[in-house]
Scaffold this active site. Structure first.
Site, PDB file in Angstrom:
ATOM      1  N   LYS A 113       0.816  -1.213   0.000  1.00  0.00           N
ATOM      2  CA  LYS A 113       0.000   0.000   0.000  1.00  0.00           C
ATOM      3  C   LYS A 113       0.854   1.270   0.000  1.00  0.00           C
ATOM      4  O   LYS A 113       0.506   2.266  -0.617  1.00  0.00           O
ATOM      5  CB  LYS A 113      -0.950  -0.019   1.189  1.00  0.00           C
ATOM      6  N   GLU A 115      -2.449   5.892   7.860  1.00  0.00           N
ATOM      7  CA  GLU A 115      -3.274   6.699   6.967  1.00  0.00           C
ATOM      8  C   GLU A 115      -4.209   7.546   7.809  1.00  0.00           C
ATOM      9  O   GLU A 115      -4.748   7.058   8.814  1.00  0.00           O
ATOM     10  CB  GLU A 115      -4.074   5.755   6.066  1.00  0.00           C
ATOM     11  N   HIS A 169     -14.641  -2.049   9.705  1.00  0.00           N
ATOM     12  CA  HIS A 169     -13.928  -2.102   8.425  1.00  0.00           C
ATOM     13  C   HIS A 169     -14.196  -3.377   7.640  1.00  0.00           C
ATOM     14  O   HIS A 169     -13.496  -3.661   6.669  1.00  0.00           O
ATOM     15  CB  HIS A 169     -12.417  -1.915   8.648  1.00  0.00           C
ATOM     16  N   ARG A 224      -6.969  -8.120  -7.317  1.00  0.00           N
ATOM     17  CA  ARG A 224      -7.559  -9.464  -7.315  1.00  0.00           C
ATOM     18  C   ARG A 224      -9.047  -9.338  -7.582  1.00  0.00           C
ATOM     19  O   ARG A 224      -9.595  -8.255  -7.634  1.00  0.00           O
ATOM     20  CB  ARG A 224      -7.353 -10.096  -5.953  1.00  0.00           C
TER      21      ARG A 224
END
Lengths: 504, 167, 504, 167
Positions: free
Chosen positions: A116, A201, A236, A295
């Site tokens: 990421k 983040e 999440h 994916r």
């Protein structure tokens, strides 16, 4: 060109891929752990091989064993599904080295997007807006993370560099709680992806999670298949997705602007095959690149239902070196599709996972209903893997019809033996905010309580009282009966074994 | 003819099973038809023509859970014939520490056959509560000593009101 | 406007209608015979009432009882489904007289089209070509029929005036066998429709059976939703249908010409709601009006899958007095759909009906697959009603994809406890003539044999030998086991009861 | 170690169950894994990695029906240990009229312990046939009189070849 595919996965996605292969006349090879001998993907595949004990790290994460099986049975291609090895660049590379087609992006793209931190740097270079966070590459030490945190500012998220689906993700509100959360995130990431790296983040609050489906072929033709609204999450974890997004709805211009950025991001890593660009979108329709899932996505079916394209078939087609079967201008979203993730967990008891034998299962059927699942009546839900046991997908001419259809489908769904979150979904699809399409990623945690939701509903306590009493009465009669008749009487057998099932 | 008291959350129902196809709930007679589906704890229930499917299974703390039309109902059913709270009853739940006996239903205290300080055995009668014309013995879930009796014969009590404790 | 509908039917079609009502927020009332207490339509309806003993004439054909129930529970509308009372003008009239909306055509249209003899006269008057046959109205005596036969010429068909679906139909090759066949047809028609009238029709050989779906609203807007190919029949019973017809395929002009005639025929009787015009089509694309089914058709789902319109929802909409939700020019057939009728019958033993308890049932799932059924694991298939227990419907982007998808869906379908015709369908979808779309109404009887079909297939006798031996071995071990351990041992119970099931 | 002879249509297989995961079929050893699905007569069978689902159920005239990948296989399995044809065997089928004993498998006639005209009872041994190293007694399905013996010890016979009759 390969004519036999090994599916390096389990559960509903393995079944989904086997079905697509079947429909293309491609032979299929399943692999399974000791816990999965009776799993549906074993029964439906042309071949099946045991690769190790129940824990993922000893079976579904064992690249070496899986590649050995592929070579042994001459499967010239491997489909990784999602999770497990799907986003491991070393696995894609290993396949390539063995001359096995990896049905997915090139190892380089997985490396670029799978990590990421690199991904963020890459798309920034391509001029794509991102959420502020750690700019530097992976392999960050705990110290580095703790140092970077204050610059980014709280609240923030710790995310697994290898990951997705909320695994290895933690929300941090202050520096002092951060150290523990980092180690928790690392160990979760380690067990889920075999990689404990994490990054930071900034947490954009009140944001919506909207993602775009990408397909690209070897000639570099790269198209998007429209968006999916994935804001309905709990911790999440996506629970319900819809396509199109009620937030974008008929703002076709906004859709195409986001879609163009998504395609640009994919092209930035010379992307191949199916992938998903996730965006955070705020109330003012500003959107930030969040990450790319390199994916097939769990929720891909809702895109299939509204676009009419079979994404897995297209994956196989592209992996065989052929061009995409459609151009961007041919992609139209028609009607509306919704997916509910059916998890074996108890919505009335803090969503605790539920394991056990499914003694009875009756799936919803009829028009506009699709069920993708890897379980069946008689299958044992083991504690080793993900709690998602089924995806219930409906399509309708309009969002309203899709919601009404989902309600009747949820009510038809009967699963006995494990607890499921079906009642949770039944409450969600009654919520005014959901009906209005007005929800963000915090809706479930901050604005929804199953207990309150049920207060609103029409209830039937008197009917419940009658049902409970009749069952209690029956039990009393039966236990009396057992004592009276004794075990010698074979005519007891049938209902006794039934009775045992009832008490599982 | 079996009589029960069914409690759904705060609501209490006196359910009398008249015959295979009739029940009396708080004085109102319903025509019912009750069938297990595929020998599973899933039932098709017809009540005066209304069709319901209920998944009925034992709850974690005893009692029965009724999952119906997307709602979960926690039920406890008391059997009048056997003059005791079934294992499903709320009294059965607590196992250790101080046991606080609460009224499983609103009613009239008929008798408190124990005094503070009395030693009681598991199953000893701690109080008799009359409710909807049925007398129900409330038993001790374990051996212990009676403390803090808070009601006396003749008192009327609310559901869940504390009657006494056993240490 | 009604908000509660009584469904005067059972099985999959009752379930289908209940689902449509659910999705429109309309309350549903089921009726059932003593044999159907546990049927799925009872479980899914909001209300359910017993109307009599198992035989249809005592329950599902009892207009009086059904109308009583509707009045008692204030259902202001009745949906008849297909079969039973669906094409009884007196029932439609009785509903009208009671102020109950009959969800279907007006009694007058049923009278005109329901009586096949009048129907033929009516459409002839409208200038529509028909198959030669008895021109005069119903109520023909055996003598009259025997007299008319030679004029029409052999071979010919005896058909029930009230009927459809091949019930009360007989093929006559010579005059001397005719008398017996007439009485056979009459009694079959009597029991199926409560009306023993029959008429005669010339047998067009080598013909295809192609039908058009009609929808009409109260304003007289009458549209067709394209055709269905129904030539794959056995003894005049449809077994597999597809839409579009491979015979018409992309001859859009031919399709629209036939469609226009179908609409014309419907308008000739001032038609309302859903109906189907059946045509016989010869090799030279000459087509003859065969009959109109003034009801919802068994095979309606394939039209839904290719047009995207929900026919049952549209029926309810029209019955509520609203206009059709679409115009003729909006009707497009996209992709391809196929339906296999799954019957409880033994394809290896002359299709003898099979009854019993369904001990295990696992339906095909995944993309493009739809199952409409009224049965489930644990349901008892009784001898009283039709042997069709399920409809397996698939859709694909092309006919080829639909066929491949049907193959994998048929292979996934597991029904234990009764014999089914699934292996028959599995053989059909492998046939060269079927793949070529080159078959007529006689294909199954004259050109297809299951035994021959299997000779062609890839077989696995050695695997079968291993499977049979392992089962026999297990049985031997177990029976030894039973003797050894005796009945007191409760641990035997589970597998013994399992064992009992195996021998059902 | 159990030995069987399985007949599928005209094909005959000597199947030896070596252990839970190995069978020997006509001399070829396979790795097998055999599981019942949901306790039903539906089985998941892995043979050297090949995955098959078979629905196995008793046939109308005895024997086992194997429904697999859209084809039906009529199987009869002979158990070597119990030295008899199972009810599934072809000999068991005929019940009345003249019973014609045919060879259930190709093999060598070891012995014919009866003579023409002998009276035999149900279950009497009519012949012993050696096939794939197993000796199988062929029994009379009923009482009767032996007629028309057409083979003698030492003859080798084809499958279904007539050996003798019982009237």
């Amino acid at each position: 060109m390969f004519d036999k595919v090994l599916i390096a996965n389990r559960g509903e996605i393995a079944v989904r891929i086997i079905r697509a292969c079947r429909e293309l006349g491609i032979r299929t090879v399943a692999v399974f752990s000791e816990a999965d001998r009776s799993a549906l993907h074993i029964r439906l595949a042309d071949e099946a091989y045991l690769i190790g004990p129940a824990p993922s790290r000893d079976s579904y994460l064992r690249m070496d064993k899986i590649i050995d099986v592929a070579k042994k049975c001459k499967a010239r291609a491997i489909h990784p599904g999602y999770g497990f090895l799907a986003e491991r660049r070393d696995f894609a590379q290993a396949c390539e080295d063995e001359g096995i087609t990896f049905i997915g992006p090139r190892a380089s793209a997985i490396a670029a997007m799978g990590d990421k931190a690199i991904a963020r740097a890459t798309v920034v270079a391509a001029g794509i807006p991102i959420v502020p966070g750690t700019e530097d590459v992976g392999n960050l030490s705990d110290e580095a993370l703790l140092k970077a945190a204050p610059k980014i500012g709280f609240p923030l998220l710790i995310k697994a560099t290898a990951g997705g689906g909320g695994k290895g993700m933690r929300e941090v509100r202050s520096l002092d709680e951060m150290a523990n959360l980092i180690s928790a995130a690392r160990s979760e990431a380690q067990s889920a992806f075999g990689d404990g790296n994490v990054y930071l983040e900034k947490l954009v609050e009140g944001a919506r999670h909207i993602e775009f489906q990408i397909m690209a072929d070897m000639d570099g033709n790269t198209v998007h298949l429209g968006e999916r609204e994935c804001s309905l999450q709990r911790r999440h974890q996506k629970l319900l997705e819809e396509a199109p997004s009620p937030f974008i709805d008929d703002d076709e211009d906004f859709r195409q602007r986001m879609g163009a950025v998504a395609v640009k991001a994919a092209k930035a890593v010379n992307y191949l095959n199916a992938g998903t660009i996730e965006f955070l979108v705020d109330k003012d329709k500003n959107f930030y690149f969040l990450e790319m899932n390199t994916r097939l996505q769990v929720e891909h079916p809702i895109t299939e239902e509204v676009t009419g394209f079979d994404i897995v078939t297209e994956q196989l087609r592209v992996a065989r070196g052929r061009q995409l079967s459609f151009k961007q201008e041919q992609v139209k979203m028609q009607g509306w599709a919704i997916e509910c993730r059916i998890n074996a967990e108890d919505p009335y008891n803090n969503f605790l996972p539920s394991t056990g034998l499914i003694s009875h299962l009756s799936s919803p059927k009829g028009p506009g209903v699709r069920v993708d699942t890897g379980v069946y009546a008689g299958f044992q839900i083991s504690p080793y893997y993900d709690s998602m046991i089924s995806k219930l997908i409906v399509r309708g001419e309009s969002r309203a019809q899709a919601i009404l259809r989902m309600r009747r489908a949820l009510e038809e769904y009967r699963i006995v033996g494990v607890k499921t979150n079906i009642p949770f979904h039944q409450s969600i699809v009654e919520q005014a905010r959901f009906l209005a399409g007005n929800y963000d990623t915090r809706f479930v945690e901050e604005r929804f309580s199953l207990e309150h939701a049920e207060e609103g509903k029409q209830t039937f306590p008197e009917i419940a009282a009658i049902a409970a009493t009749l069952v209690a009465h029956q039990q009393a009669e039966r236990s009396a009966h057992i004592i009276a008749r004794g075990k010698r009487d074979t005519s007891n057998w049938k209902w006794v074994s039934r009775w045992e099932r009832m008490h599982r | 003819m079996a009589k029960y008291i069914a409690t759904i959350g705060e609501k209490v129902y006196a359910v009398e099973i008249i015959d295979a196809h009739h029940v009396n709930v708080n004085g109102h007679i319903y025509e019912v038809d009750f069938q297990s589906i595929s020998g599973q704890p899933v039932f098709s229930l017809l009540v005066d023509g209304g069709s319901y499917q209920a998944h009925v299974y034992p709850g974690e703390e005893g009692g029965l859970q009724v999952l119906m039309r997307g709602s979960l109902y926690a039920a406890s059913v008391v059997d009048e014939r056997e003059k005791r709270l079934s294992a499903a009853g709320s009294a059965g739940a607590v196992q250790t520490g101080e046991f606080v006996l609460r009224a499983p239903m609103p009613g009239l205290v008929v008798k408190v056959p124990v005094n503070e300080g009395d030693a009681v055995k598991k199953g000893s009668v701690l109080a008799i509560l009359e409710s909807m014309k049925m007398q129900n013995e409330l038993n001790s879930p374990r051996d212990g000593k009676v403390t803090r009796i808070q009601v006396k014969a003749g008192d009327s009590v609310e559901q869940r009101q504390t009657l006494l404790s056993v240490e």
